[in-house]
Every structure is written in C-alpha cells, then in structure tokens.
Design a protein around this motif. Structure first.
Motif, PDB file in Angstrom:
ATOM      1  N   HIS A  82       0.281   4.844 -10.898  1.00  0.00           N
ATOM      2  CA  HIS A  82       0.676   3.527 -11.404  1.00  0.00           C
ATOM      3  C   HIS A  82       1.805   2.989 -10.523  1.00  0.00           C
ATOM      4  N   LYS A  83       1.856   1.680 -10.386  1.00  0.00           N
ATOM      5  CA  LYS A  83       2.804   1.060  -9.443  1.00  0.00           C
ATOM      6  C   LYS A  83       4.268   1.350  -9.759  1.00  0.00           C
ATOM      7  N   ASP A  84       4.575   1.806 -10.975  1.00  0.00           N
ATOM      8  CA  ASP A  84       5.975   2.135 -11.300  1.00  0.00           C
ATOM      9  C   ASP A  84       6.472   3.357 -10.529  1.00  0.00           C
ATOM     10  N   ASP A  85       5.572   4.077  -9.842  1.00  0.00           N
ATOM     11  CA  ASP A  85       5.984   5.198  -8.987  1.00  0.00           C
ATOM     12  C   ASP A  85       6.103   4.801  -7.520  1.00  0.00           C
ATOM     13  N   ALA A  86       6.047   3.507  -7.238  1.00  0.00           N
ATOM     14  CA  ALA A  86       6.148   3.055  -5.838  1.00  0.00           C
ATOM     15  C   ALA A  86       7.423   3.563  -5.178  1.00  0.00           C
ATOM     16  N   PHE A  87       8.519   3.605  -5.938  1.00  0.00           N
ATOM     17  CA  PHE A  87       9.796   4.031  -5.346  1.00  0.00           C
ATOM     18  C   PHE A  87       9.757   5.495  -4.907  1.00  0.00           C
ATOM     19  N   TRP A  88       8.955   6.313  -5.595  1.00  0.00           N
ATOM     20  CA  TRP A  88       8.823   7.712  -5.176  1.00  0.00           C
ATOM     21  C   TRP A  88       8.064   7.809  -3.849  1.00  0.00           C
ATOM     22  N   LEU A  89       7.005   7.028  -3.705  1.00  0.00           N
ATOM     23  CA  LEU A  89       6.230   7.068  -2.465  1.00  0.00           C
ATOM     24  C   LEU A  89       7.039   6.474  -1.299  1.00  0.00           C
ATOM     25  N   GLU A  90       7.833   5.446  -1.589  1.00  0.00           N
ATOM     26  CA  GLU A  90       8.694   4.864  -0.548  1.00  0.00           C
ATOM     27  C   GLU A  90       9.773   5.855  -0.119  1.00  0.00           C
ATOM     28  N   GLY A  91      10.159   6.760  -1.021  1.00  0.00           N
ATOM     29  CA  GLY A  91      11.230   7.711  -0.734  1.00  0.00           C
ATOM     30  C   GLY A  91      10.750   9.065  -0.242  1.00  0.00           C
ATOM     31  N   LEU A  92       9.502   9.154   0.202  1.00  0.00           N
ATOM     32  CA  LEU A  92       8.961  10.450   0.636  1.00  0.00           C
ATOM     33  C   LEU A  92       9.757  11.094   1.768  1.00  0.00           C
ATOM     34  N   PRO A  93      10.238  10.347   2.777  1.00  0.00           N
ATOM     35  CA  PRO A  93      11.038  11.005   3.817  1.00  0.00           C
ATOM     36  C   PRO A  93      12.273  11.705   3.234  1.00  0.00           C
ATOM     37  N   GLY A 133       7.269   9.245 -18.302  1.00  0.00           N
ATOM     38  CA  GLY A 133       8.224  10.191 -18.882  1.00  0.00           C
ATOM     39  C   GLY A 133       8.726  11.154 -17.836  1.00  0.00           C
ATOM     40  N   HIS A 134       7.800  11.881 -17.189  1.00  0.00           N
ATOM     41  CA  HIS A 134       8.177  12.734 -16.050  1.00  0.00           C
ATOM     42  C   HIS A 134       8.542  11.832 -14.878  1.00  0.00           C
ATOM     43  N   THR A 135       7.656  10.902 -14.575  1.00  0.00           N
ATOM     44  CA  THR A 135       7.959   9.769 -13.690  1.00  0.00           C
ATOM     45  C   THR A 135       7.451   8.525 -14.407  1.00  0.00           C
ATOM     46  N   PRO A 136       7.963   7.341 -14.052  1.00  0.00           N
ATOM     47  CA  PRO A 136       7.563   6.135 -14.785  1.00  0.00           C
ATOM     48  C   PRO A 136       6.129   5.688 -14.511  1.00  0.00           C
ATOM     49  N   GLY A 137       5.558   6.112 -13.370  1.00  0.00           N
ATOM     50  CA  GLY A 137       4.214   5.681 -13.015  1.00  0.00           C
ATOM     51  C   GLY A 137       3.167   6.770 -13.109  1.00  0.00           C
ATOM     52  N   HIS A 138       3.456   7.829 -13.841  1.00  0.00           N
ATOM     53  CA  HIS A 138       2.530   8.962 -13.956  1.00  0.00           C
ATOM     54  C   HIS A 138       1.248   8.536 -14.675  1.00  0.00           C
ATOM     55  N   VAL A 139       0.103   9.053 -14.206  1.00  0.00           N
ATOM     56  CA  VAL A 139      -1.159   8.832 -14.901  1.00  0.00           C
ATOM     57  C   VAL A 139      -1.851  10.175 -15.154  1.00  0.00           C
ATOM     58  N   VAL A 140      -2.678  10.194 -16.174  1.00  0.00           N
ATOM     59  CA  VAL A 140      -3.517  11.344 -16.517  1.00  0.00           C
ATOM     60  C   VAL A 140      -4.968  10.889 -16.423  1.00  0.00           C
ATOM     61  N   LEU A 141      -5.846  11.790 -16.006  1.00  0.00           N
ATOM     62  CA  LEU A 141      -7.263  11.488 -15.800  1.00  0.00           C
ATOM     63  C   LEU A 141      -8.104  12.345 -16.728  1.00  0.00           C
ATOM     64  N   HIS A 142      -9.032  11.720 -17.447  1.00  0.00           N
ATOM     65  CA  HIS A 142      -9.817  12.454 -18.449  1.00  0.00           C
ATOM     66  C   HIS A 142     -11.301  12.249 -18.210  1.00  0.00           C
ATOM     67  N   SER A 143     -12.048  13.350 -18.122  1.00  0.00           N
ATOM     68  CA  SER A 143     -13.498  13.309 -18.067  1.00  0.00           C
ATOM     69  C   SER A 143     -14.036  13.680 -19.444  1.00  0.00           C
TER      70      SER A 143
END
Length: 217
Positions: A82-93, A133-143
C-alpha cells in the motif's frame, strides 16, 4: 486446479519468501523476495515455473531487497505494498546501512495495492487486505481457494509484528489482526514473514497477544 506454494527462507533474517503458482498454467509470483536471489531463481527453475510478478507485503528491507534486480531480469511488474509504505521503499539505502545488508537502491512499485484489490496469478486469485500496524502500508494476501494467507510481519505463530518502527502502532496492529484476519476463518493456514506456519484458529486460542479464548473446534 489450485494455488500451490513453496516457502524459501532468505537473508540473514530468515525471511519467508513464498513462491506461489497456478498449477494449471505454471504462472508464478514471488511474495516478498527479500534477497538471496540465486536461491529463488534455482527454486523457480526446479519447479519449472514462469515468473509473472513480484508481490510485496510491506517495505522493510528483508522483504524487498531482491525485488529490483529480479524485476529487471525477468521484466515483471512489482505489485504492492500500500502507498503508505512509500517512505520505507524510498529509505532503502538507509535501511541497507542500518542492517548491514548489501546496498539496495530505492524503487517504486509498478502498482500500489488498496484494500479490496484482487491479484491474479495464472487462473488463481489473491484478495488484498490493508493491515497497518507493523508498517502503515502493510497488506495481507488471502487465497480462498487454497485456504491460505500470506501475512508478512503482521502475525506470527505465538507472536505479532513489532510496532516500534516509524509509523508503527500497537493498537492499529491488533485491530488489523482481529478485524481483517479473524473473519477469514479459523481454518485458514497462514505463512508469516518469519518462522513456522500456523492457523488463525490456533492463534485465536493460544497467541498471548491476540487470543480471545476461541475454542479450536
């Protein structure tokens, strides 16, 4: 016809990367390709699968570290989180320096995910649940077909995800687990981001953080 999966632990954090595939088409996706790309490619080859997409549950380095090189090599899209985790991906370095991982450049996924989205893998589908909760943009996938959920670092056998990272929140995480995961059913098997599998019913009965005295049967 059903969704198949195999878990490959990667990185020094032993993060569970799940290779999932449709057994009718042999089209596959990787959920949280955190690193050790050679292991993931070997497993893909052993299983005779065609990689069609990479799916991310959240933006932490041990879950996404192998994403950019795999996406480039296989020319496949990156879906989530989810886009609320954009800051984590931007901060990968910076995450790379902090955890002593190989330098990982920032990237943006091909598609951000929203609650209620559906991801297709061959003829199989995964329902997307936004579970902050763990991160703001976390998603879960269900089959629903395979009765399995890929929950990243939201829930573990006997534990829950950490909430002391930036923009983490304990009560939000508890609400995500009880409000989004439990309604999927006690029999659902879940693959956590680290450690052994369990079921939602087992955690409702015994997990000290989220148990609700729900009988197993």
């Amino acid at each position: 016809m059903s969704l198949q999966f195999e878990v490959v632990p990667v990185t020094p954090f032993q993060q569970n990367c799940s290779i999932i595939w449709c057994d009718e088409t042999n089209e596959a996706a990787m959920i949280d390709p955190g690193g050790d790309i050679h292991l993931l490619k070997e497993k893909l080859q052993q299983l005779g699968l065609t990689l069609t997409k990479l799916i991310l549950t959240h933006g932490h380095l041990d879950h996404v570290g192998g994403t950019a090189p795999l996406a480039a090599e296989f020319n496949v899209p990156v879906v989530g989180p989810h886009k609320d985790d954009a800051f984590w991906l931007e901060g990968l370095p910076r995450q790379s320096e902090m955890f002593g991982f190989p330098m990982t450049e920032a990237f943006e996924p091909t598609q951000w995910l929203e609650d209620g989205d559906v991801i297709t893998v061959g003829k199989q589908t995964l329902a997307v649940y936004h579970t902050p909760g763990h991160t703001p943009g976390h998603v879960v996938l269900h089959s629903e077909d395979a009765n399995v959920a890929f929950v990243g670092d939201v829930l573990f056998k006997g534990g829950i995800g950490r909430t002391d990272f930036p923009k983490g929140d304990y009560q939000t995480l508890i609400n995500s687990i009880k409000g989004k995961l439990w309604p999927l059913g006690n029999a659902v098997i879940f693959i956590p981001g680290h450690g052994p599998v369990s079921t939602f019913g087992q955690e409702r009965a015994s997990n000290p953080f989220v148990a609700d005295e729900m009988p197993l049967y």
